[in-house]
Scaffold this motif. Sequence first.
Motif, PDB file in Angstrom:
ATOM      1  N   PRO A   6       0.837  -1.205   0.000  1.00  0.00           N
ATOM      2  CA  PRO A   6       0.000   0.000   0.000  1.00  0.00           C
ATOM      3  C   PRO A   6       0.868   1.249   0.000  1.00  0.00           C
ATOM      4  CG  PRO A   6       0.240  -0.786   2.233  1.00  0.00           C
ATOM      5  CD  PRO A   6       1.008  -1.754   1.361  1.00  0.00           C
ATOM      6  N   PRO A   7       0.241   2.423  -0.106  1.00  0.00           N
ATOM      7  CA  PRO A   7       0.999   3.664   0.076  1.00  0.00           C
ATOM      8  C   PRO A   7       1.509   3.769   1.509  1.00  0.00           C
ATOM      9  CG  PRO A   7      -1.181   4.074  -0.891  1.00  0.00           C
ATOM     10  CD  PRO A   7      -1.172   2.663  -0.413  1.00  0.00           C
ATOM     11  N   PRO A   8       2.515   4.591   1.744  1.00  0.00           N
ATOM     12  CA  PRO A   8       2.998   4.797   3.121  1.00  0.00           C
ATOM     13  C   PRO A   8       1.883   5.295   4.032  1.00  0.00           C
ATOM     14  CG  PRO A   8       4.528   5.742   1.531  1.00  0.00           C
ATOM     15  CD  PRO A   8       3.297   5.349   0.759  1.00  0.00           C
ATOM     16  N   GLU A  49       5.564  -6.556   8.236  1.00  0.00           N
ATOM     17  CA  GLU A  49       6.406  -5.461   7.734  1.00  0.00           C
ATOM     18  C   GLU A  49       7.254  -4.867   8.860  1.00  0.00           C
ATOM     19  OE1 GLU A  49       7.906  -2.839   4.819  1.00  0.00           O
ATOM     20  OE2 GLU A  49       6.693  -4.677   4.666  1.00  0.00           O
ATOM     21  N   PRO A  50       8.591  -4.854   8.704  1.00  0.00           N
ATOM     22  CA  PRO A  50       9.456  -4.271   9.743  1.00  0.00           C
ATOM     23  C   PRO A  50       9.188  -2.777   9.917  1.00  0.00           C
ATOM     24  CG  PRO A  50      10.727  -5.596   8.174  1.00  0.00           C
ATOM     25  CD  PRO A  50       9.357  -5.436   7.593  1.00  0.00           C
ATOM     26  N   GLY A  51       9.373  -2.310  11.130  1.00  0.00           N
ATOM     27  CA  GLY A  51       9.246  -0.891  11.403  1.00  0.00           C
ATOM     28  C   GLY A  51       7.845  -0.427  11.710  1.00  0.00           C
ATOM     29  N   LEU A  52       6.878  -1.316  11.661  1.00  0.00           N
ATOM     30  CA  LEU A  52       5.509  -0.943  11.963  1.00  0.00           C
ATOM     31  C   LEU A  52       5.081  -1.529  13.306  1.00  0.00           C
ATOM     32  CD1 LEU A  52       3.664  -1.494   8.546  1.00  0.00           C
ATOM     33  CD2 LEU A  52       4.811   0.563   9.387  1.00  0.00           C
ATOM     34  N   SER A  53       4.218  -0.815  14.007  1.00  0.00           N
ATOM     35  CA  SER A  53       3.638  -1.354  15.233  1.00  0.00           C
ATOM     36  C   SER A  53       2.625  -2.437  14.881  1.00  0.00           C
ATOM     37  CB  SER A  53       2.942  -0.239  16.025  1.00  0.00           C
ATOM     38  OG  SER A  53       1.787   0.200  15.322  1.00  0.00           O
ATOM     39  N   ALA A  54       2.199  -3.182  15.887  1.00  0.00           N
ATOM     40  CA  ALA A  54       1.199  -4.228  15.636  1.00  0.00           C
ATOM     41  C   ALA A  54      -0.081  -3.620  15.064  1.00  0.00           C
ATOM     42  CB  ALA A  54       0.900  -4.980  16.934  1.00  0.00           C
ATOM     43  N   ALA A  55      -0.517  -2.488  15.595  1.00  0.00           N
ATOM     44  CA  ALA A  55      -1.738  -1.850  15.096  1.00  0.00           C
ATOM     45  C   ALA A  55      -1.563  -1.377  13.658  1.00  0.00           C
ATOM     46  CB  ALA A  55      -2.118  -0.685  16.000  1.00  0.00           C
ATOM     47  N   LEU A  68      -1.826  -4.338  11.314  1.00  0.00           N
ATOM     48  CA  LEU A  68      -3.163  -4.916  11.194  1.00  0.00           C
ATOM     49  C   LEU A  68      -4.147  -3.985  10.484  1.00  0.00           C
ATOM     50  CD1 LEU A  68      -5.026  -7.286  11.892  1.00  0.00           C
ATOM     51  CD2 LEU A  68      -5.494  -6.190  14.083  1.00  0.00           C
ATOM     52  N   TYR A  69      -4.051  -2.696  10.760  1.00  0.00           N
ATOM     53  CA  TYR A  69      -5.062  -1.770  10.257  1.00  0.00           C
ATOM     54  C   TYR A  69      -4.554  -0.838   9.153  1.00  0.00           C
ATOM     55  CZ  TYR A  69      -7.340  -3.276  14.557  1.00  0.00           C
ATOM     56  OH  TYR A  69      -7.892  -4.033  15.558  1.00  0.00           O
ATOM     57  N   GLY A  70      -3.239  -0.773   8.961  1.00  0.00           N
ATOM     58  CA  GLY A  70      -2.715   0.179   8.007  1.00  0.00           C
ATOM     59  C   GLY A  70      -1.879  -0.419   6.893  1.00  0.00           C
ATOM     60  N   TRP A  71      -1.754  -1.746   6.850  1.00  0.00           N
ATOM     61  CA  TRP A  71      -0.840  -2.365   5.891  1.00  0.00           C
ATOM     62  C   TRP A  71      -1.513  -3.552   5.205  1.00  0.00           C
ATOM     63  CZ3 TRP A  71       2.870   0.544   4.428  1.00  0.00           C
ATOM     64  CH2 TRP A  71       3.932   0.036   3.671  1.00  0.00           C
ATOM     65  N   GLY A 130      -5.944   2.482  -1.457  1.00  0.00           N
ATOM     66  CA  GLY A 130      -4.751   2.981  -2.133  1.00  0.00           C
ATOM     67  C   GLY A 130      -3.912   1.899  -2.766  1.00  0.00           C
ATOM     68  N   SER A 131      -4.213   0.632  -2.477  1.00  0.00           N
ATOM     69  CA  SER A 131      -3.495  -0.488  -3.082  1.00  0.00           C
ATOM     70  C   SER A 131      -3.984  -0.711  -4.515  1.00  0.00           C
ATOM     71  CB  SER A 131      -3.710  -1.766  -2.262  1.00  0.00           C
ATOM     72  OG  SER A 131      -3.325  -1.582  -0.913  1.00  0.00           O
ATOM     73  N   ASP A 132      -3.110  -1.253  -5.347  1.00  0.00           N
ATOM     74  CA  ASP A 132      -3.433  -1.466  -6.765  1.00  0.00           C
ATOM     75  C   ASP A 132      -4.128  -2.810  -6.963  1.00  0.00           C
ATOM     76  OD1 ASP A 132      -3.541  -1.073  -9.499  1.00  0.00           O
ATOM     77  OD2 ASP A 132      -1.456  -1.691  -9.841  1.00  0.00           O
ATOM     78  N   VAL A 133      -5.268  -2.987  -6.289  1.00  0.00           N
ATOM     79  CA  VAL A 133      -5.921  -4.293  -6.275  1.00  0.00           C
ATOM     80  C   VAL A 133      -6.397  -4.718  -7.659  1.00  0.00           C
ATOM     81  CG1 VAL A 133      -8.171  -3.320  -5.675  1.00  0.00           C
ATOM     82  CG2 VAL A 133      -7.659  -5.701  -5.102  1.00  0.00           C
ATOM     83  N   ASP A 134      -6.769  -3.778  -8.505  1.00  0.00           N
ATOM     84  CA  ASP A 134      -7.255  -4.139  -9.838  1.00  0.00           C
ATOM     85  C   ASP A 134      -6.201  -4.862 -10.660  1.00  0.00           C
ATOM     86  OD1 ASP A 134      -9.699  -3.006  -9.280  1.00  0.00           O
ATOM     87  OD2 ASP A 134      -9.241  -1.093 -10.234  1.00  0.00           O
TER      88      ASP A 134
END
Length: 464
Positions: free
Chosen positions: A254-256, A285-291, A294-297, A332-336
Amino acid sequence: MTREVVLQAALDHFHTGALRETLARRVSYRTESQHPQQMAYLNEEMIPYLTALGFSCQVVANPEAGKSPFLLARRLEADAAFTLLTYGHGDVVPGDEENWRSGLNPWELSVEGNRWYGRGTADNKGQHSINLAALALVLKARNGRLGYNVKMILEMGEEIGSPGLETVCQQYRDWLAADLFIASDGPRVTASRPTLFLGSRGVFNFTLRVTLRDGAHHSGNWGGLLSNPGIRLAHAIASLVDDNGRILLPALLPPPLSASIRHHLSDLALGNAPGDPQIAPQWGEPGLSAAEKLYGWNTLETLAITSGNPEKPAHAIPPTALAHCHMRYVPGSDVDNFADHIRQHLGQQGFHDVDVVAPVNCFKATRIDPDDLWVGWSLDSIRRSIGKEAAVLPNFGGGLPNACFLDTFDVPTLWLPHSYPACSQHAPDEHLLADVACEALQIMTGLYWDLAEQGREVMLDRQG
């Protein structure tokens, strides 16, 4: 009547057992999604209840053959300042009676301490029952006048992917037109913390398949000479996601995370409640919190993988291998183009024998702006009702049909879940926590009251 009086009425309603009795009656209807002809829940339970509140109701056939119908209801007031749209689902997953603990029956509400057991108590009969009970309390307190319209969609197929829901929303867009959406589904972050989420992650399913030959061949005669599809498939998956669950293909990311999303997720602690599985801190993903994970990545998961016969393995090189995979993804992800990205990547990595089959975007990722005025209004209302700060999730971690409402009706979507992560949703011994239900009834009563008092002003402020 004042806000304080109606909140006390909500407490009284709960402690008299009225909510529990209503939910017990609704749990007794065997509304498994796999039995679409069961209409009793709508005709015998929901339509009479909504009609008594002043709603006009209509049952709409599902545009997909053999699938369950929808109940559309609306309550209109002359000179209403705006219109609220809400949602629920009366269907449940299979009862699975034989696997419930002794003394429990999925179709009977059983009370043990703080737990109300029964299929649908958490997902979703308990949740829409709480919301409708709160609406009834506010209507009574305001002598039948809210100052806003209320419309509702109740479906009976959410547990099998909401077939027909988007088409019905399109067909009845004018009939259901609204200015704001508030509903309840899914769990809170924890049982003790009220939660507001603003959309949901999307779900993208796909299958990886390797077919190298028609039949199996003895490993003693052909081992070392024939390609093994299981090994090929394992390495293909490993080229997409590493051994700690980090997605390796940039096109699937996804986007940052924005500063606003990081802010709202900064105080969320996950995995600390009794019964929660232990979180692997190195996973994802390294550098991210658990939340944030789960909710942003985005995540890529292997749900099931087979090669040969796992129940009766033979000393033979199997001809095929199959892996059912999926992604949870954020807006924001390129799901298509996910399927094309995966195919191109596998080809570049030399996995021309690995096919991507049956890709499908089950739920579209959605969220509204976390800084929307309705979000701040909701948080203030919750704080005033129960004295707690609610957690704000930019989107729910799972999948919901939120796009049907956000995109079709172009309204802000606010979800206030009344369950909790360890509720055994979709499993034996599903239950609702009584103290959460009581708190939720106060929250929703306060919200509906505040909509009557403040909704017009918030609408005007959002319009500039």
